[in-house]
Scaffold this active site. Structure first.
Site, PDB file in Angstrom:
ATOM      1  N   GLU A  96       8.324 -18.425  -0.976  1.00 28.26           N
ATOM      2  CA  GLU A  96       9.201 -17.326  -0.356  1.00 28.26           C
ATOM      3  C   GLU A  96      10.606 -17.496  -0.683  1.00 28.26           C
ATOM      4  O   GLU A  96      11.305 -16.352  -0.981  1.00 28.26           O
ATOM      5  CB  GLU A  96       9.167 -17.928   1.272  1.00 28.26           C
ATOM      6  CG  GLU A  96       7.912 -17.571   1.898  1.00 28.26           C
ATOM      7  CD  GLU A  96       7.284 -16.207   2.178  1.00 28.26           C
ATOM      8  OE1 GLU A  96       8.267 -15.216   1.723  1.00 28.26           O
ATOM      9  OE2 GLU A  96       6.225 -15.974   2.612  1.00 28.26           O
ATOM     10  N   ASP A 241      -2.861 -12.112  -3.657  1.00 29.08           N
ATOM     11  CA  ASP A 241      -2.023 -10.721  -4.055  1.00 29.08           C
ATOM     12  C   ASP A 241      -1.228 -10.855  -5.341  1.00 29.08           C
ATOM     13  O   ASP A 241      -1.363 -10.136  -6.413  1.00 29.08           O
ATOM     14  CB  ASP A 241      -1.693 -10.076  -2.852  1.00 29.08           C
ATOM     15  CG  ASP A 241      -0.520 -10.834  -2.204  1.00 29.08           C
ATOM     16  OD1 ASP A 241      -0.658 -12.333  -2.426  1.00 29.08           O
ATOM     17  OD2 ASP A 241      -0.106 -10.309  -1.195  1.00 29.08           O
ATOM     18  N   GLU A 345      -2.919  -6.478  10.402  1.00 28.73           N
ATOM     19  CA  GLU A 345      -2.854  -7.193   9.269  1.00 28.73           C
ATOM     20  C   GLU A 345      -4.067  -7.645   8.679  1.00 28.73           C
ATOM     21  O   GLU A 345      -4.282  -7.870   7.518  1.00 28.73           O
ATOM     22  CB  GLU A 345      -2.586  -8.748   9.988  1.00 28.73           C
ATOM     23  CG  GLU A 345      -2.093  -9.994   9.243  1.00 28.73           C
ATOM     24  CD  GLU A 345      -1.366  -9.624   8.167  1.00 28.73           C
ATOM     25  OE1 GLU A 345      -0.244  -8.618   8.133  1.00 28.73           O
ATOM     26  OE2 GLU A 345      -0.924 -10.634   7.510  1.00 28.73           O
ATOM     27  N   GLU A 364       3.449  -2.758   1.817  1.00 29.92           N
ATOM     28  CA  GLU A 364       2.564  -2.505   0.889  1.00 29.92           C
ATOM     29  C   GLU A 364       2.088  -1.044   0.641  1.00 29.92           C
ATOM     30  O   GLU A 364       2.025  -0.650  -0.496  1.00 29.92           O
ATOM     31  CB  GLU A 364       1.483  -3.573   1.066  1.00 29.92           C
ATOM     32  CG  GLU A 364       1.688  -5.079   0.673  1.00 29.92           C
ATOM     33  CD  GLU A 364       2.463  -5.614   1.701  1.00 29.92           C
ATOM     34  OE1 GLU A 364       2.742  -5.285   2.755  1.00 29.92           O
ATOM     35  OE2 GLU A 364       3.053  -6.796   1.307  1.00 29.92           O
TER      36      GLU A 364
HETATM   37  C1  DMJ Z   1       6.823  -9.962   0.956  1.00 28.62           C
HETATM   38  O1  DMJ Z   1       7.589 -11.091   1.070  1.00 28.62           O
HETATM   39  C2  DMJ Z   1       6.117  -9.937  -0.385  1.00 28.62           C
HETATM   40  O2  DMJ Z   1       5.897  -8.374  -0.565  1.00 28.62           O
HETATM   41  C3  DMJ Z   1       5.259 -10.708  -0.440  1.00 28.62           C
HETATM   42  O3  DMJ Z   1       4.381 -10.305  -1.909  1.00 28.62           O
HETATM   43  C4  DMJ Z   1       3.810 -10.365   0.376  1.00 28.62           C
HETATM   44  N1  DMJ Z   1       4.296 -10.588   1.725  1.00 28.62           N
HETATM   45  C5  DMJ Z   1       5.805  -9.799   1.944  1.00 28.62           C
HETATM   46  C6  DMJ Z   1       5.440  -8.490   2.652  1.00 28.62           C
HETATM   47  O4  DMJ Z   1       4.401  -8.294   3.299  1.00 28.62           O
END
Ligand code: DMJ
Length: 512
Positions: A96, A241, A345, A364
Site C-alpha cells: 500500500e 490483480d 465487492e 476499476e
Molecule cells: C487501489 O489501491 C489500487 O487500484 C489497487 O491496485 C487495488 N485496490 C485499490 C483500488 O480498488
C-alpha cells in the site's frame, strides 16, 4: 461532463484539506480527519494504509496536475515538503505504501521535471528533488521486509521507524509481494541504485518460479518465510490483480523481455483455465464470457464469486491489445454496476447476488471504461462514464465528500473516503471526458501505475546505469501484435446489442 468530473474531485479534495489534512483520510460524513487506529493496532483495514503521512494529499498530487491546476499542485507540493515525515512508529503495509505514496511522489517529481512541461510549469522555483528524496527515504524504510526474508518474497508489513516488527506475520498475497517493480524500478533508475529494483524483481522471480508445475497458475496467498502457498485460489481479482498488471506495465516502462514473457505466459494460462462462456466476445452463441476463480493445482472451479477488482483486467487486456475480449469483460461489470448502481465487492455468479456487499469507491470499472474509450473511441464508453459519475453523486455524495457504500443492496454508507477515490476514480473519470487533455493526445507516452499515478515512458528508464556502462536496453522489442480496432466500429456499439441484451437479462435488468 468534464466540469462534473472536476467538481467531484474538488468536492473530495477541498473537504479533505479543510476537515482532515494533515491526517491521512477524510471522514466524509462527520467532516473530520482520520489517522492510524492507535487504539487497535490489529485493525489492519486501517493501519495497513494509514501511517500519519498525509496520505490523501500525497495520493492526489498528479491528479491536480492532470486537471491543470498548477497553483493547487504547487501548494500541495509545498505542503508535502513542509509536513510529510516518514519517521513514524507505525506498522504499515509495504504494497500500500509503495503504490499510494512512493508512486505518487515519483509521479509528481517526474511531472515537475519534464522539460516539455505538459501540464504547465509545475515546478516551484525552490524545488530541488525533495519528492524524490522523500520517496527514497520511504523506500529505504521498506527494505527490511526484503532483507530479512529468507525466500526473497517480502514480508507484508514494516514499522516505518523500527523495521520488521517482532513476530511479524509472514503470510502475504501475491499482488502485495509482486507489484513493486514499477515504482522500485523507477526509483532505482532515477537514483542509479540497483537495490530497489533488484529486490522487487527477485520477489517477482520467486513468485513466478513458485507457480504450479501442472497448470502454470499462481495462488493468492504465500508464506514469505517458507515460500509455501497458503491460498490456492487463482483468479484475476483480490490477491493477484496487480501482479499480472505489473508484469505488463513493467515491460512497457523498462522494456525487459522477461517481464513480457512472464506476462504472456500468464495471460495464456489465465485464458486456458479461468475463461468460461462463448469462445468469441462478439460472435457465435453461448453464455457471456466470465473469468472464474480456480484452484491453482487442479484448475477446477474454486469459488462461485467474482470480485470488483477484476474489473481492472479489461484495462490490462486493452494494453495487451486484446480489445475484443476487454469489451466483453467490461460489459459484465458494467451490467453489474447497472444492477446495483455501484459494484459489490464480491458477486456470486451462481446465485446472482452480492456476496460481499460493500463498495469503497473503487476505480476499476471507470479505469477500464477509460482505457476502452482510448482504444475504441466509441461514445458508448462516455455514456458508461456518465452513468458511473451520476450514480456516485446519487449514492455516495455526503456533506463533506464521498463515502464508502456499506451495502450495495440498501445503499447504507460508511464514514470513509479512501485515497484512491481522488487518485484513481476521479482521475480516470476526468480523463475519460477531457478529450483534449495532454495525456489523451499523447497516450503512448505514459503508463498509469496500479494506483493511477502517471509515469512518463522515457528512454532514460530503459537504461540501467549500473550495468553495461549505462547503454540503452535495445533488446526490448517483442513480437507482440496489437489488434487494430476498425474506424467504423466507432459508430456501432462495441459489443453487439444482442449480447448486451443477453447479459442484461441474465442479471435481471429490466432496461438496457
Ligand atoms: C487501489 O489501491 C489500487 O487500484 C489497487 O491496485 C487495488 N485496490 C485499490 C483500488 O480498488
Amino acid at each position: 461532463m468534464v466540469q462534473e468530473a472536476k467538481k467531484m474531485f474538488y468536492f473530495g479534495y477541498d473537504n479533505y484539506m479543510i476537515h482532515a489534512f494533515p491526517l491521512d483520510e477524510l471522514n466524509p460524513i462527520l467532516c473530520s480527519g482520520r489517522g492510524p487506529d492507535y487504539d487497535n493496532p490489529s485493525n489492519i483495514n486501517i493501519n495497513d494504509i494509514l501511517g500519519d503521512y498525509c496520505l490523501t494529499l500525497v495520493d492526489s498530487l498528479d491528479t491536480l496536475a492532470i486537471i491543470g491546476n498548477v497553483t493547487a499542485f504547487q501548494e500541495a507540493v509545498t505542503e508535502v515538503v513542509r509536513t510529510v515525515n516518514f519517521d513514524k512508529d507505525n506498522v504499515v503495509q509495504v504494497f500500500e505504501v509503495n503504490i499510494r505514496i512512493i508512486g505518487a511522489l515519483l509521479s509528481a517529481h517526474l511531472l515537475m521535471m519534464d522539460p516539455k512541461q505538459p501540464f504547465g510549469d509545475l515546478k516551484p522555483s525552490w524545488y530541488d528533488g525533495e519528492l524524490l528524496h522523500l520517496a527514497h527515504d520511504l523506500a529505504s524504510r521498506l527494505l527490511p521486509a526484503f532483507e530479512l526474508s529468507p525466500t526473497g518474497i517480502p514480508f507484508p508489513r514494516v514499522n516505518l521507524r523500527r523495521g520488521l516488527p517482532p513476530h511479524s506475520v509472514s503470510e502475504t498475497c501475491t499482488a502485495g509481494a509482486g507489484s513493486l517493480v514499477l515504482e522500485f524500478g523507477l526509483l532505482s533508475r532515477l537514483l542509479g541504485d540497483p537495490v530497489y529494483e533488484g529486490y522487487a524483481r527477485r520477489a517477482n522471480k520467486v513468485l513466478w518460479n513458485s507457480r504450479s508445475k501442472s497448470t502454470g497458475l499462481l495462488g493468492n496467498v504465500i508464506d514469505s518465510k517458507s515460500g509455501e502457498w497458503l491460498g490456492r485460489l487463482s483468479g484475476l481479482g483480490a490477491g493477484l490483480d496487480s501482479f499480472y498488471e505489473y508484469l505488463l506495465k513493467s515491460y512497457i516502462m523498462f522494456g525487459e523481455p522477461d517481464d513480457y514473457k512472464m506476462f504472456s505466459e500468464a495471460y495464456n494460462t489465465i485464458k486456458m483455465y479461468m475463461r468460461r462462456g462463448r469462445p468469441h466476445c462478439n460472435k457465435g452463441s453461448g453464455d457471456h464470457p466470465l473469468y472464474v476463480n480456480v484452484d491453482m493445482l487442479s484448475g477446477a472451479v474454486h469459488t462461485s464469486w467474482i470480485d470488483s477488482l477484476q474489473a481492472a483486467f479489461a484495462g490490462i487486456q486493452v494494453l495487451h491489445g486484446d480489445v475484443e475480449e476487454a469489451i466483453c469483460v467490461h460489459a459484465l461489470y458494467y451490467a453489474l454496476w447497472k444492477v446495483y448502481g455501484v459494484l459489490p465487492e464480491r458477486w456470486d455468479w451462481q446465485r446472482l447476488s452480492a456476496d460481499v456487499a460493500f463498495y469503497p469507491l473503487r476505480p476499476e470499472l471507470v479505469e477500464s471504461t477509460y482505457l476502452l474509450y482510448q482504444a475504441t473511441k466509441s461514445p458508448f464508453y462516455l455514456h458508461v462514464g456518465r452513468e458511473i459519475l451520476e450514480s456516485l453523486n446519487n449514492y455516495t455524495r455526503t456533506k463533506c465528500g464521498y463515502a464508502t457504500v456499506h451495502s450495495v443492496v440498501d445503499k447504507s454508507l460508511e464514514d470513509r473516503m479512501e485515497s484512491f477515490f481522488l487518485s484513481e476514480t476521479c482521475k480516470y473519470l476526468y480523463l475519460l471526458f477531457d478529450k483534449d487533455n495532454y495525456v489523451n493526445k499523447n497516450f503512448g507516452r505514459f503508463v498509469f501505475s496500479t494506483e493511477g499515478h502517471l509515469f512518463p515512458i522515457d528512454a532514460v528508464f530503459r537504461n540501467k546505469i549500473w550495468q553495461n556502462g549505462g547503454g540503452p536496453n535495445v533488446d526490448y522489442v517483442t513480437n507482440a501484435t496489437c489488434e487494430a480496432v476498425d474506424a467504423e466500429r466507432t459508430y456501432f456499439l462495441p459489443i453487439k446489442s444482442r449480447y448486451l441484451v443477453q447479459i442484461s437479462k441474465t442479471l435481471g435488468l429490466q432496461e438496457y
